[in-house]
Design a protein around this motif. Structure first.
Motif, PDB file in Angstrom:
ATOM      1  N   SER A   2       0.917  -1.156   0.100  1.00 23.62           N
ATOM      2  CA  SER A   2      -0.112  -0.042   0.111  1.00 23.62           C
ATOM      3  C   SER A   2       1.014   1.271  -0.047  1.00 23.62           C
ATOM      4  CB  SER A   2      -0.996   0.083   1.384  1.00 23.62           C
ATOM      5  OG  SER A   2      -0.171   0.142   2.420  1.00 23.62           O
ATOM      6  N   GLY A   3       1.161   1.754  -1.095  1.00 22.68           N
ATOM      7  CA  GLY A   3       2.030   3.017  -1.240  1.00 22.68           C
ATOM      8  C   GLY A   3       3.513   2.681  -1.294  1.00 22.68           C
ATOM      9  N   ILE A   4       4.120   3.747  -0.887  1.00 24.09           N
ATOM     10  CA  ILE A   4       5.411   3.940  -0.863  1.00 24.09           C
ATOM     11  C   ILE A   4       6.285   2.816   0.251  1.00 24.09           C
ATOM     12  CG2 ILE A   4       6.009   5.991  -1.777  1.00 24.09           C
ATOM     13  CD1 ILE A   4       6.318   7.083   1.043  1.00 24.09           C
ATOM     14  N   ASN A   5       7.374   2.414   0.384  1.00 25.94           N
ATOM     15  CA  ASN A   5       7.973   1.664   1.467  1.00 25.94           C
ATOM     16  C   ASN A   5       8.174   2.289   2.644  1.00 25.94           C
ATOM     17  OD1 ASN A   5       7.815  -0.841  -0.072  1.00 25.94           O
ATOM     18  ND2 ASN A   5       9.819  -0.543  -0.939  1.00 25.94           N
ATOM     19  N   GLY A   6       8.710   3.660   2.372  1.00 28.20           N
ATOM     20  CA  GLY A   6       8.956   4.440   3.784  1.00 28.20           C
ATOM     21  C   GLY A   6       7.693   4.774   4.567  1.00 28.20           C
ATOM     22  N   LYS A   7       8.409   5.525   5.365  1.00 27.49           N
ATOM     23  CA  LYS A   7       7.126   5.931   6.380  1.00 27.49           C
ATOM     24  C   LYS A   7       6.046   6.842   5.991  1.00 27.49           C
ATOM     25  CE  LYS A   7      10.013   5.574  10.673  1.00 27.49           C
ATOM     26  NZ  LYS A   7       9.125   4.942  11.520  1.00 27.49           N
ATOM     27  N   VAL A   8       4.718   6.514   6.409  1.00 31.00           N
ATOM     28  CA  VAL A   8       3.700   7.470   5.987  1.00 31.00           C
ATOM     29  C   VAL A   8       2.981   7.384   7.269  1.00 31.00           C
ATOM     30  CG1 VAL A   8       1.370   7.419   4.749  1.00 31.00           C
ATOM     31  CG2 VAL A   8       3.253   6.439   3.668  1.00 31.00           C
ATOM     32  N   ARG A   9       2.607   8.627   7.481  1.00 34.44           N
ATOM     33  CA  ARG A   9       1.907   9.076   8.604  1.00 34.44           C
ATOM     34  C   ARG A   9       0.260   8.806   8.470  1.00 34.44           C
ATOM     35  NH1 ARG A   9       3.376  11.747  12.998  1.00 34.44           N
ATOM     36  NH2 ARG A   9       5.392  12.345  11.983  1.00 34.44           N
ATOM     37  N   ALA A  10      -0.150   7.985   9.739  1.00 40.51           N
ATOM     38  CA  ALA A  10      -1.638   7.959   9.663  1.00 40.51           C
ATOM     39  C   ALA A  10      -2.323   9.167  10.013  1.00 40.51           C
ATOM     40  CB  ALA A  10      -1.905   6.818  10.506  1.00 40.51           C
ATOM     41  N   ARG A  11      -3.242   9.603   9.262  1.00 39.50           N
ATOM     42  CA  ARG A  11      -3.855  10.923   9.706  1.00 39.50           C
ATOM     43  C   ARG A  11      -5.199  10.494  10.439  1.00 39.50           C
ATOM     44  NH1 ARG A  11      -2.462  15.860   7.330  1.00 39.50           N
ATOM     45  NH2 ARG A  11      -4.725  16.325   6.935  1.00 39.50           N
ATOM     46  N   GLN A  23     -21.467   7.845   3.085  1.00 36.29           N
ATOM     47  CA  GLN A  23     -20.305   8.195   3.353  1.00 36.29           C
ATOM     48  C   GLN A  23     -19.922   8.087   4.656  1.00 36.29           C
ATOM     49  OE1 GLN A  23     -17.431   8.995   2.652  1.00 36.29           O
ATOM     50  NE2 GLN A  23     -17.137  10.962   1.735  1.00 36.29           N
ATOM     51  N   LEU A  24     -18.602   7.948   5.102  1.00 33.08           N
ATOM     52  CA  LEU A  24     -18.379   7.759   6.582  1.00 33.08           C
ATOM     53  C   LEU A  24     -17.696   9.309   6.773  1.00 33.08           C
ATOM     54  CD1 LEU A  24     -17.089   6.357   9.291  1.00 33.08           C
ATOM     55  CD2 LEU A  24     -15.088   6.113   7.895  1.00 33.08           C
ATOM     56  N   ASN A  25     -18.622  10.060   7.596  1.00 35.22           N
ATOM     57  CA  ASN A  25     -18.351  11.438   8.158  1.00 35.22           C
ATOM     58  C   ASN A  25     -17.215  11.327   9.298  1.00 35.22           C
ATOM     59  OD1 ASN A  25     -20.162  12.565   6.052  1.00 35.22           O
ATOM     60  ND2 ASN A  25     -21.762  11.861   7.471  1.00 35.22           N
ATOM     61  N   LEU A  26     -16.319  12.513   9.217  1.00 33.31           N
ATOM     62  CA  LEU A  26     -15.210  12.499  10.026  1.00 33.31           C
ATOM     63  C   LEU A  26     -15.671  13.320  11.251  1.00 33.31           C
ATOM     64  CD1 LEU A  26     -12.478  12.658   7.541  1.00 33.31           C
ATOM     65  CD2 LEU A  26     -13.237  10.575   8.550  1.00 33.31           C
ATOM     66  N   GLY A  27     -15.242  13.294  12.512  1.00 35.48           N
ATOM     67  CA  GLY A  27     -15.114  14.035  13.554  1.00 35.48           C
ATOM     68  C   GLY A  27     -13.891  14.764  13.819  1.00 35.48           C
ATOM     69  N   ALA A  28     -13.443  14.878  15.091  1.00 38.41           N
ATOM     70  CA  ALA A  28     -12.148  15.576  15.629  1.00 38.41           C
ATOM     71  C   ALA A  28     -11.192  14.968  14.584  1.00 38.41           C
ATOM     72  CB  ALA A  28     -12.306  15.635  16.916  1.00 38.41           C
ATOM     73  N   GLY A  29     -10.149  15.725  14.436  1.00 44.28           N
ATOM     74  CA  GLY A  29      -8.976  15.451  13.712  1.00 44.28           C
ATOM     75  C   GLY A  29      -8.632  16.547  12.556  1.00 44.28           C
ATOM     76  N   PRO A  30      -7.665  16.309  11.878  1.00 41.45           N
ATOM     77  CA  PRO A  30      -6.708  14.996  12.112  1.00 41.45           C
ATOM     78  C   PRO A  30      -5.620  15.163  13.070  1.00 41.45           C
ATOM     79  CG  PRO A  30      -5.968  16.478  10.079  1.00 41.45           C
ATOM     80  CD  PRO A  30      -6.918  16.890  11.025  1.00 41.45           C
ATOM     81  N   GLU A  31      -5.151  14.076  13.676  1.00 41.69           N
ATOM     82  CA  GLU A  31      -4.067  13.975  14.442  1.00 41.69           C
ATOM     83  C   GLU A  31      -2.992  13.015  13.706  1.00 41.69           C
ATOM     84  OE1 GLU A  31      -3.076  15.240  17.405  1.00 41.69           O
ATOM     85  OE2 GLU A  31      -4.931  16.369  18.067  1.00 41.69           O
ATOM     86  N   GLY A  32      -1.849  13.558  13.514  1.00 43.25           N
ATOM     87  CA  GLY A  32      -0.577  12.708  13.237  1.00 43.25           C
ATOM     88  C   GLY A  32      -0.005  12.059  14.153  1.00 43.25           C
ATOM     89  N   LEU A  33      -0.355  10.782  14.780  1.00 44.71           N
ATOM     90  CA  LEU A  33       0.231  10.319  15.912  1.00 44.71           C
ATOM     91  C   LEU A  33       1.260   9.274  15.591  1.00 44.71           C
ATOM     92  CD1 LEU A  33      -3.011   9.937  18.265  1.00 44.71           C
ATOM     93  CD2 LEU A  33      -1.648  11.920  18.138  1.00 44.71           C
ATOM     94  N   LEU A  34       0.956   8.679  14.540  1.00 43.47           N
ATOM     95  CA  LEU A  34       1.860   7.380  14.076  1.00 43.47           C
ATOM     96  C   LEU A  34       2.408   7.466  12.665  1.00 43.47           C
ATOM     97  CD1 LEU A  34       2.725   5.001  15.896  1.00 43.47           C
ATOM     98  CD2 LEU A  34       0.758   3.580  14.692  1.00 43.47           C
ATOM     99  N   SER A  35       3.642   7.332  12.484  1.00 44.68           N
ATOM    100  CA  SER A  35       4.088   7.006  11.270  1.00 44.68           C
ATOM    101  C   SER A  35       4.711   5.592  11.007  1.00 44.68           C
ATOM    102  CB  SER A  35       5.485   8.085  10.913  1.00 44.68           C
ATOM    103  OG  SER A  35       4.633   9.472  10.785  1.00 44.68           O
ATOM    104  N   LEU A  36       4.368   4.812  10.186  1.00 45.44           N
ATOM    105  CA  LEU A  36       4.892   3.448   9.920  1.00 45.44           C
ATOM    106  C   LEU A  36       5.425   3.351   8.346  1.00 45.44           C
ATOM    107  CD1 LEU A  36       2.130   1.646  11.660  1.00 45.44           C
ATOM    108  CD2 LEU A  36       4.397   2.229  12.600  1.00 45.44           C
ATOM    109  N   ALA A  37       6.434   2.646   8.284  1.00 48.46           N
ATOM    110  CA  ALA A  37       7.131   1.867   6.979  1.00 48.46           C
ATOM    111  C   ALA A  37       6.014   0.667   6.613  1.00 48.46           C
ATOM    112  CB  ALA A  37       8.441   1.642   7.019  1.00 48.46           C
ATOM    113  N   VAL A  38       6.216   0.031   5.414  1.00 51.78           N
ATOM    114  CA  VAL A  38       5.395  -1.230   5.060  1.00 51.78           C
ATOM    115  C   VAL A  38       5.725  -2.082   6.161  1.00 51.78           C
ATOM    116  CG1 VAL A  38       5.042  -0.568   2.846  1.00 51.78           C
ATOM    117  CG2 VAL A  38       7.056  -1.854   3.665  1.00 51.78           C
ATOM    118  N   GLY A  39       5.008  -2.750   6.583  1.00 50.73           N
ATOM    119  CA  GLY A  39       4.836  -3.989   7.253  1.00 50.73           C
ATOM    120  C   GLY A  39       5.157  -3.891   8.788  1.00 50.73           C
ATOM    121  N   ALA A  40       5.332  -2.602   9.205  1.00 50.29           N
ATOM    122  CA  ALA A  40       5.724  -2.002  10.696  1.00 50.29           C
ATOM    123  C   ALA A  40       4.438  -1.967  11.351  1.00 50.29           C
ATOM    124  CB  ALA A  40       6.410  -0.721  10.433  1.00 50.29           C
ATOM    125  N   GLN A  41       4.770  -2.108  12.546  1.00 46.12           N
ATOM    126  CA  GLN A  41       3.369  -1.998  13.487  1.00 46.12           C
ATOM    127  C   GLN A  41       3.995  -1.013  14.779  1.00 46.12           C
ATOM    128  OE1 GLN A  41       2.914  -6.139  15.024  1.00 46.12           O
ATOM    129  NE2 GLN A  41       4.788  -6.130  16.115  1.00 46.12           N
TER     130      GLN A  41
END
Length: 309
Positions: free
Chosen positions: A224-233, A246-264
């Motif tokens: 899913s996308g590039i191998n490098g880190k991507v921040r979950a919004r 549609q899935l309507n959004l509430g409060a946010g975004p918060e960039g709390l976590l950035s992960l590369a592919v396969g990372a947890q």
């Protein structure tokens, strides 16, 4: 052949050749769910590097020794011995286990009244299960209570909740082509947004308790996308179940976590978010981003809630 056997053969071969094991240091940038790690080594990023069993309790930010070669292998962690942190964790677990036991300093019986000061006669005996499912006894006495002040009760045990459902939405409707919650747009067909749903389980778990913290665990889906880190919004939402529109959004975004592919990884939710989730004002979590640079899919979504007294 496993990693340890391969390492042993390489050591033997290099010793016979008069060389020696050549190692370099590297920094762990991510830990995957498959037992491998991503490294920053010599200014370059290396993905899915295998580790020996000597490297335990792996975490992003660790400085490690790496065997150089066509297939690098992480040998061990460099720096201070993690025994102190491990001892703290073991002590905490042992304390939690001990608190599950009801301690009685002494148990005696007889046909006469007890001798000595401080005894109270029980008129009625009561029993119930507490918030942690542990049976308790309550002795109702006839006179005034001369016993010492009881210590405060301990906090309820942490609760971990996995999502009851998850999904992805694009152009205002569910996107059945995505098999994990996804953000951004890789193909130019429109940005996606994903969500995790918990019904009323978060509020139910928090009712009548003081919430100290909420943490959520995610893993970055491969392919899913590039191998490098991507921040979950991250966003909040107020749906108990996936919506048909549609899935309507509430409060946010918060960039709390950035992960590369396969990372947890694990992110701590802001205090305002845990208040909203605990009260039922919000029901779950969502992700939403724009374009290829922020395109990524995430699995997991397990929320761990800790409480205070």
């Amino acid at each position: 052949m496993n990693i340890r056997e391969q390492l042993g053969k390489d050591l033997t071969h290099q010793a016979a050749a008069g060389g020696g094991l050549q190692t370099v240091s590297a920094t762990v940038t991510d830990v995957t769910g498959e037992g491998t790690v991503h490294l920053m080594m010599g200014g370059a990023q290396f993905y899915d590097v295998a580790c020996t069993d000597a490297y335990r309790n792996r975490a992003a930010g660790d400085t490690v020794a790496v065997r150089r070669g066509a297939v690098p292998i992480v040998l061990w962690r460099l720096g201070e011995d993690p025994a102190e942190a491990e001892a703290e964790r073991i002590t905490r677990l042992a304390t939690e286990a001990a608190e599950d036991l009801v301690a009685i300093s002494a148990y005696t019986w007889g046909t006469a009244t007890p001798t000595g000061a401080g005894w109270q006669q029980v008129t009625t005996l009561w029993t119930r299960k507490d918030a942690n499912g542990v049976g308790t006894l309550y002795a109702q006495i006839g006179g005034s209570d001369t016993s010492p002040t009881a210590p405060p009760t301990r906090a309820p045990k942490p609760v971990s909740l996995s999502p009851t459902a998850s999904g992805t939405w694009r152009r205002g409707r569910p996107d059945d082509y995505a098999d994990a919650p996804t953000q951004g747009d890789w193909t130019g067909r429109g940005d996606r947004r994903g969500g995790w749903f918990y019904g009323s389980r978060i509020k139910d778990a928090c009712d009548g308790k003081n919430v100290a913290a909420m943490k959520v665990q995610f893993a970055r889906k491969r392919g899913s996308g590039i191998n490098g880190k991507v921040r979950a919004r991250l966003y909040l939402h107020d749906y108990q179940l996936p919506p048909s529109g549609q899935l309507n959004l509430g409060a946010g975004p918060e960039g709390l976590l950035s992960l590369a592919v396969g990372a947890q990884g694990t992110a701590t939710l802001p205090s305002a978010w845990r208040t909203a989730l605990a009260s039922g004002a919000a029901r779950g979590l969502a992700i939403s981003a724009h374009g290829r640079a922020e395109y990524a899919a995430f699995t997991g979504g397990r929320i761990t809630i800790t409480f205070s007294t």
